[in-house]
Scaffold this active site. Structure first.
Site, PDB file in Angstrom:
ATOM      1  CD  GLU A   1      -2.722  -1.361   2.454  1.00 36.77           C
ATOM      2  OE1 GLU A   1      -2.744  -0.441   3.288  1.00 36.77           O
ATOM      3  OE2 GLU A   1      -3.357  -2.422   2.606  1.00 36.77           O
TER       4      GLU A   1
ATOM      5  CD  GLU B   1      -4.675  -7.729   2.250  1.00 39.52           C
ATOM      6  OE1 GLU B   1      -5.520  -7.010   2.814  1.00 39.52           O
ATOM      7  OE2 GLU B   1      -3.462  -7.468   2.248  1.00 39.52           O
TER       8      GLU B   1
HETATM    9  O1  G3I Z   1      -3.666  -7.284  19.376  1.00 38.36           O
HETATM   10  C1  G3I Z   1      -4.265  -6.074  19.883  1.00 38.36           C
HETATM   11  C2  G3I Z   1      -4.878  -6.303  21.225  1.00 38.36           C
HETATM   12  O2  G3I Z   1      -3.865  -6.621  22.123  1.00 38.36           O
HETATM   13  C3  G3I Z   1      -5.618  -5.027  21.639  1.00 38.36           C
HETATM   14  O3  G3I Z   1      -6.264  -5.245  22.836  1.00 38.36           O
HETATM   15  C4  G3I Z   1      -6.648  -4.626  20.590  1.00 38.36           C
HETATM   16  C5  G3I Z   1      -7.354  -3.337  20.937  1.00 38.36           C
HETATM   17  O4  G3I Z   1      -7.864  -2.692  19.784  1.00 38.36           O
HETATM   18  O5  G3I Z   1      -5.972  -4.458  19.360  1.00 38.36           O
HETATM   19  C6  G3I Z   1      -5.318  -5.621  18.909  1.00 38.36           C
HETATM   20  O6  G3I Z   1      -4.686  -5.319  17.713  1.00 38.36           O
HETATM   21  C7  G3I Z   1      -5.503  -5.170  16.564  1.00 38.36           C
HETATM   22  C8  G3I Z   1      -5.025  -6.163  15.522  1.00 38.36           C
HETATM   23  O7  G3I Z   1      -5.733  -5.936  14.331  1.00 38.36           O
HETATM   24  C9  G3I Z   1      -5.213  -7.615  15.958  1.00 38.36           C
HETATM   25  O8  G3I Z   1      -6.578  -7.899  16.122  1.00 38.36           O
HETATM   26  C10 G3I Z   1      -5.352  -3.745  16.065  1.00 38.36           C
HETATM   27  O9  G3I Z   1      -5.931  -2.829  16.973  1.00 38.36           O
HETATM   28  C11 G3I Z   1      -6.016  -3.605  14.735  1.00 38.36           C
HETATM   29  O10 G3I Z   1      -5.708  -2.320  14.182  1.00 38.36           O
HETATM   30  C12 G3I Z   1      -5.497  -4.664  13.782  1.00 38.36           C
HETATM   31  O11 G3I Z   1      -6.193  -4.540  12.562  1.00 38.36           O
HETATM   32  C13 G3I Z   1      -5.594  -5.195  11.476  1.00 38.36           C
HETATM   33  C14 G3I Z   1      -5.331  -4.184  10.380  1.00 38.36           C
HETATM   34  O12 G3I Z   1      -4.816  -4.840   9.235  1.00 38.36           O
HETATM   35  C15 G3I Z   1      -4.324  -3.125  10.831  1.00 38.36           C
HETATM   36  O13 G3I Z   1      -4.324  -2.086   9.974  1.00 38.36           O
HETATM   37  C16 G3I Z   1      -6.546  -6.257  10.980  1.00 38.36           C
HETATM   38  O14 G3I Z   1      -6.667  -7.297  11.967  1.00 38.36           O
HETATM   39  C17 G3I Z   1      -6.013  -6.865   9.668  1.00 38.36           C
HETATM   40  O15 G3I Z   1      -6.994  -7.712   9.127  1.00 38.36           O
HETATM   41  C18 G3I Z   1      -5.738  -5.745   8.679  1.00 38.36           C
HETATM   42  O16 G3I Z   1      -5.190  -6.312   7.503  1.00 38.36           O
HETATM   43  C19 G3I Z   1      -4.897  -5.387   6.459  1.00 38.36           C
HETATM   44  C20 G3I Z   1      -3.763  -5.975   5.641  1.00 38.36           C
HETATM   45  O17 G3I Z   1      -2.676  -6.244   6.483  1.00 38.36           O
HETATM   46  C21 G3I Z   1      -3.344  -5.037   4.520  1.00 38.36           C
HETATM   47  N1  G3I Z   1      -4.456  -4.715   3.680  1.00 38.36           N
HETATM   48  C22 G3I Z   1      -5.630  -4.199   4.373  1.00 38.36           C
HETATM   49  C23 G3I Z   1      -6.070  -5.163   5.487  1.00 38.36           C
HETATM   50  C24 G3I Z   1      -7.309  -4.670   6.132  1.00 38.36           C
HETATM   51  O18 G3I Z   1      -7.064  -3.439   6.797  1.00 38.36           O
END
Ligand code: G3I
Length: 369
Positions: free
Chosen positions: A161, A268
């Site tokens: 990205e 994805e």
């Molecule tokens: O692990 C922590 C946890 O400890 C905490 O309590 C909680 C509170 O919000 O957050 C947890 O982390 C989260 C993590 O996912 C694991 O669940 C993050 O906040 C959250 O921002 C994160 O989101 C991920 C996102 O990327 C980050 O930008 C999504 O799971 C994941 O599916 C998403 O994947 C991305 C690809 O890598 C790139 N393309 C877009 C796609 C969707 O955004």
């Protein structure tokens, strides 16, 4: 009528029976394996966590999928949280699961401006790090991560990205770009290739069906290729919505990307029942409805059929199709863009059973040459 009770159309049944014998029920042994249906065409992948591979969703993985991507645990902020500390246990357990079940493993992602660790861009006194130091840190990171999984990861998203959604701007403004300029892109591909010479290297991005964004992606990878940079493929994320995905746009998208001659991975894939939104926002009253209505499910079924008819058409270019998550039991879209708003974007429902969309996808196998 409950959407789970809908009947497969007569023509669909005939096709399924011809393809898979007596497919008149959905007991486990009459449900075809997605990866078998598409074997010799493309890999079928899912993004996973170290936890859900060992949950009931892991059984769905074992039956239907032959490729895994780590949803979060290989991103810089998670795998390299402090300068001299790498968190290997999560990725190692996914690698072990892939090995144990004969699955491929896609690496996601070596460099992305989101989920980066705070220390990466800072000196110990808080000043912004110099270009030389940031490049050195990137190099060390890539050699450590790609080096550890050398021979285990068959394809890496080297860069994720980097291109802007603003039609008038080429690159997104990120700390990598601001501190190093665009030359970091070429360098990270070269380092990834040195660290794991057999891995296929990808640039991965979303909104690829938008003609302006697509042109940028193709321009960037073509420029890199022309300079002799080791880049082998383009990752098309495929986070789509039933409210906006259009057949003519998808056709044009796959046609243009296939014409590059690079390997294409759908990296994805999901198909949201909600309209796409670019920013996170608070929940509103209108979000408190069940989006899994008959009308939405019908639209999703038809679109999944359309999507896979295109994937089959362009199967010579497409090497892998990875879903973002495994089943509707858990999707990242349950948290994004509205925390706590349920979505149902995948082929298996929250009870881990194939949805009607699954059968629409399976039906596309009839179009094999
Ligand atoms: O692990 C922590 C946890 O400890 C905490 O309590 C909680 C509170 O919000 O957050 C947890 O982390 C989260 C993590 O996912 C694991 O669940 C993050 O906040 C959250 O921002 C994160 O989101 C991920 C996102 O990327 C980050 O930008 C999504 O799971 C994941 O599916 C998403 O994947 C991305 C690809 O890598 C790139 N393309 C877009 C796609 C969707 O955004």
């Amino acid at each position: 009528m409950d959407i789970h009770l809908r009947k497969v159309s007569l023509s669909a049944w005939i096709v399924l029976i011809l393809l898979f014998g007596n497919a008149s029920g959905q007991s486990a042994d009459t449900i075809p394996s997605l990866r078998e249906v598409f074997r010799n065409k493309f890999l079928i992948g899912a993004s996973v966590s170290p936890t859900n591979i060992h949950s009931a969703e892991g059984e769905v993985l074992k039956k239907h999928f032959n490729s895994l991507t780590a949803e979060n645990v290989m991103k810089m902020g998670v795998i390299h949280p402090e300068p001299n500390r790498y968190a290997w246990s999560g990725p190692d357990s996914i690698a072990a699961f892939a090995r144990a079940h004969g699955m491929k493993f896609r690496g996601h992602t070596l460099v992305w401006h989101k989920q980066t660790p705070n220390w990466l861009f800072r000196e110990s006194d808080g000043r912004t790090v110099s270009k030389e130091k940031l490049l050195q840190r990137l190099k060390e990171h890539i050699f450590a991560v790609a080096g550890r999984y050398r021979g285990q990861i068959y394809a890496w998203d080297v860069l994720n990205e980097a291109l802007s959604d603003d039609p008038g701007t080429f690159y997104t403004r990120t700390p990598f770009m601001e501190i190093c300029g665009e030359e970091f892109i070429e360098k990270i591909f070269r380092w990834a290739h040195e660290a794991d010479p057999n891995a296929l290297l990808f640039y991965n991005d979303y909104r690829e069906t938008d003609p302006v964004k697509r042109k940028k992606i193709i321009e960037m990878v073509t420029r890199l290729r022309d300079k002799g940079v080791p880049i082998h493929g383009i990752g098309l994320q495929g986070h789509w919505s039933i409210h906006s995905l259009r057949e003519d746009e998808l056709e044009a998208c796959l046609k243009d990307f296939a014409a590059t001659g690079l390997i294409l991975h759908i990296t994805e894939l999901d198909l949201s029942l909600w309209p796409g939104e670019p920013e996170r926002r608070e929940i509103r009253p209108e979000d408190n409805v069940n989006a899994y209505t008959m009308a939405n499910a019908n639209r999703q079924d038809a679109l999944y059929g359309m999507i896979f008819s295109k994937f089959v058409k362009y199967a010579d270019a497409i090497q892998a199709v990875t879903f973002w998550n495994i089943t509707d039991r858990h999707s990242w879209l349950d948290e994004w863009p509205v925390r706590g708003r349920k979505d149902h974007p995948l082929l298996f429902d929250a009870n881990l059973q194939p949805k009607f969309a699954f059968w629409k996808v399976v039906e596309q196998a009839r179009n094999y040459k």
